[in-house]
Design a protein around this motif. Structure first.
Motif, PDB file in Angstrom:
ATOM      1  N   LEU A 148      69.382   6.842  37.431  1.00  0.00           N
ATOM      2  CA  LEU A 148      69.770   7.824  36.416  1.00  0.00           C
ATOM      3  C   LEU A 148      69.108   9.174  36.663  1.00  0.00           C
ATOM      4  CD1 LEU A 148      69.773   5.622  33.188  1.00  0.00           C
ATOM      5  CD2 LEU A 148      71.731   6.393  34.537  1.00  0.00           C
ATOM      6  N   ARG A 149      67.811   9.182  37.005  1.00  0.00           N
ATOM      7  CA  ARG A 149      67.127  10.447  37.296  1.00  0.00           C
ATOM      8  C   ARG A 149      67.796  11.171  38.460  1.00  0.00           C
ATOM      9  NH1 ARG A 149      62.480   7.409  37.050  1.00  0.00           N
ATOM     10  NH2 ARG A 149      61.420   7.573  35.072  1.00  0.00           N
ATOM     11  N   THR A 150      68.107  10.434  39.510  1.00  0.00           N
ATOM     12  CA  THR A 150      68.747  11.025  40.688  1.00  0.00           C
ATOM     13  C   THR A 150      70.110  11.597  40.322  1.00  0.00           C
ATOM     14  OG1 THR A 150      67.574   9.503  42.152  1.00  0.00           O
ATOM     15  CG2 THR A 150      69.560  10.546  43.036  1.00  0.00           C
ATOM     16  N   LYS A 151      70.894  10.840  39.571  1.00  0.00           N
ATOM     17  CA  LYS A 151      72.228  11.296  39.174  1.00  0.00           C
ATOM     18  C   LYS A 151      72.141  12.530  38.285  1.00  0.00           C
ATOM     19  CE  LYS A 151      74.849   9.040  36.113  1.00  0.00           C
ATOM     20  NZ  LYS A 151      75.857   8.164  35.476  1.00  0.00           N
ATOM     21  N   TYR A 152      71.282  12.490  37.291  1.00  0.00           N
ATOM     22  CA  TYR A 152      71.188  13.605  36.362  1.00  0.00           C
ATOM     23  C   TYR A 152      70.664  14.865  37.047  1.00  0.00           C
ATOM     24  CZ  TYR A 152      72.252  10.482  32.467  1.00  0.00           C
ATOM     25  OH  TYR A 152      72.860   9.616  31.607  1.00  0.00           O
ATOM     26  N   THR A 153      69.744  14.714  37.982  1.00  0.00           N
ATOM     27  CA  THR A 153      69.265  15.867  38.749  1.00  0.00           C
ATOM     28  C   THR A 153      70.415  16.478  39.538  1.00  0.00           C
ATOM     29  OG1 THR A 153      67.031  14.959  38.897  1.00  0.00           O
ATOM     30  CG2 THR A 153      67.646  16.613  40.540  1.00  0.00           C
ATOM     31  N   ALA A 154      71.220  15.638  40.193  1.00  0.00           N
ATOM     32  CA  ALA A 154      72.362  16.119  40.975  1.00  0.00           C
ATOM     33  C   ALA A 154      73.395  16.806  40.078  1.00  0.00           C
ATOM     34  CB  ALA A 154      73.007  14.961  41.729  1.00  0.00           C
ATOM     35  N   LEU A 155      73.465  16.418  38.817  1.00  0.00           N
ATOM     36  CA  LEU A 155      74.418  17.011  37.878  1.00  0.00           C
ATOM     37  C   LEU A 155      73.871  18.274  37.199  1.00  0.00           C
ATOM     38  CD1 LEU A 155      75.800  13.719  36.289  1.00  0.00           C
ATOM     39  CD2 LEU A 155      77.030  15.289  37.814  1.00  0.00           C
ATOM     40  N   GLY A 156      72.667  18.691  37.581  1.00  0.00           N
ATOM     41  CA  GLY A 156      72.111  19.941  37.075  1.00  0.00           C
ATOM     42  C   GLY A 156      71.244  19.831  35.834  1.00  0.00           C
ATOM     43  N   ARG A 157      70.957  18.633  35.422  1.00  0.00           N
ATOM     44  CA  ARG A 157      70.072  18.477  34.273  1.00  0.00           C
ATOM     45  C   ARG A 157      68.638  18.720  34.739  1.00  0.00           C
ATOM     46  NH1 ARG A 157      73.795  13.534  32.617  1.00  0.00           N
ATOM     47  NH2 ARG A 157      75.465  14.804  31.770  1.00  0.00           N
ATOM     48  N   GLN A 158      67.814  19.254  33.855  1.00  0.00           N
ATOM     49  CA  GLN A 158      66.443  19.598  34.214  1.00  0.00           C
ATOM     50  C   GLN A 158      65.467  18.941  33.261  1.00  0.00           C
ATOM     51  OE1 GLN A 158      66.408  23.868  34.098  1.00  0.00           O
ATOM     52  NE2 GLN A 158      67.653  24.071  35.933  1.00  0.00           N
ATOM     53  N   GLU A 159      64.199  18.928  33.662  1.00  0.00           N
ATOM     54  CA  GLU A 159      63.128  18.382  32.824  1.00  0.00           C
ATOM     55  C   GLU A 159      63.462  16.975  32.348  1.00  0.00           C
ATOM     56  OE1 GLU A 159      61.930  21.338  29.831  1.00  0.00           O
ATOM     57  OE2 GLU A 159      63.126  22.771  30.984  1.00  0.00           O
ATOM     58  N   ILE A 160      63.907  16.144  33.257  1.00  0.00           N
ATOM     59  CA  ILE A 160      64.326  14.779  32.924  1.00  0.00           C
ATOM     60  C   ILE A 160      63.088  13.924  32.681  1.00  0.00           C
ATOM     61  CG2 ILE A 160      65.583  12.751  33.730  1.00  0.00           C
ATOM     62  CD1 ILE A 160      67.106  14.819  35.599  1.00  0.00           C
ATOM     63  N   GLU A 161      63.069  13.278  31.539  1.00  0.00           N
ATOM     64  CA  GLU A 161      61.926  12.462  31.154  1.00  0.00           C
ATOM     65  C   GLU A 161      62.426  11.115  30.612  1.00  0.00           C
ATOM     66  OE1 GLU A 161      58.160  12.816  28.045  1.00  0.00           O
ATOM     67  OE2 GLU A 161      59.703  14.368  28.068  1.00  0.00           O
ATOM     68  N   MET A 162      61.936  10.030  31.191  1.00  0.00           N
ATOM     69  CA  MET A 162      62.280   8.692  30.716  1.00  0.00           C
ATOM     70  C   MET A 162      61.334   8.366  29.558  1.00  0.00           C
ATOM     71  SD  MET A 162      64.304   6.058  31.047  1.00  0.00           S
ATOM     72  CE  MET A 162      65.122   6.567  32.536  1.00  0.00           C
ATOM     73  N   LEU A 163      61.865   8.298  28.354  1.00  0.00           N
ATOM     74  CA  LEU A 163      61.062   8.032  27.165  1.00  0.00           C
ATOM     75  C   LEU A 163      60.880   6.544  26.914  1.00  0.00           C
ATOM     76  CD1 LEU A 163      62.713  10.651  24.780  1.00  0.00           C
ATOM     77  CD2 LEU A 163      60.615  10.919  26.127  1.00  0.00           C
TER      78      LEU A 163
END
Length: 163
Positions: free
Chosen positions: A27-42
């Motif tokens: 999910l982190r890899t996918k979301y980074t590729a989609l342009g999402r930033q500051e991804i944090e797994m809560l």
């Protein structure tokens, strides 16, 4: 409330796709590729029957928002997304929350089809702003359809790489 249904297709079996969709690194890899930033797994909890993932990230709304609604949709929003999966039934639910008066929910259903599988997504978009909420819901639903197409393409790319 705006609702719509779509179907994503993958070349891998549903069990493989579900394993990736409940993997925080995927999910982190996918979301980074989609342009999402500051991804944090809560939160990430998983056992043999269910999985629950809660993420927070910064995302840029990339849909056409009518001028009258611009102040309700910030240039970059902090989003909290909760995903729950029933691993036995291969069904899930996504709930997206942000600081705006907009709520997005989506049910998921993975099922094998031939050598691959499909994921049926049933979306609900609601906005609690009087008078303009319906117009904003419609614009957001159209934007979500575009984001969903990019999500499917990126998922297909990452799933192929993981095979």
């Amino acid at each position: 409330m705006q609702t719509f249904t779509e179907k994503h297709h993958f070349d891998q079996p549903a069990s493989f796709v579900l394993k990736q969709f409940t993997n925080p690194d995927f999910l982190r890899t996918k979301y980074t590729a989609l342009g999402r930033q500051e991804i944090e797994m809560l939160e990430h909890q998983q056992d043999a029957k269910q999985a629950r993932l809660r993420l927070r990230y910064s995302d840029k709304p990339d849909m056409d928002v009518p001028d009258f609604a611009r102040k309700l949709v910030p240039a970059r929003a902090t989003v909290t997304q909760t995903v729950q999966w029933n691993l036995e039934k291969k069904t899930g639910e996504v709930k997206v929350e942000s600081s705006s008066p907009i709520t997005v929910r989506c049910t998921l259903h993975l099922q094998d089809e031939g050598k691959g599988c499909s994921n049926t997504l049933k979306w609900e978009v609601s906005c609690s702003v009087p008078l303009i909420g319906g117009k904003l819901e419609k614009a957001l639903a159209e934007g979500l359809k575009q984001k969903s197409k990019r999500d499917e393409a990126e998922s297909r790319r990452l799933l192929a790489a993981a095979t």
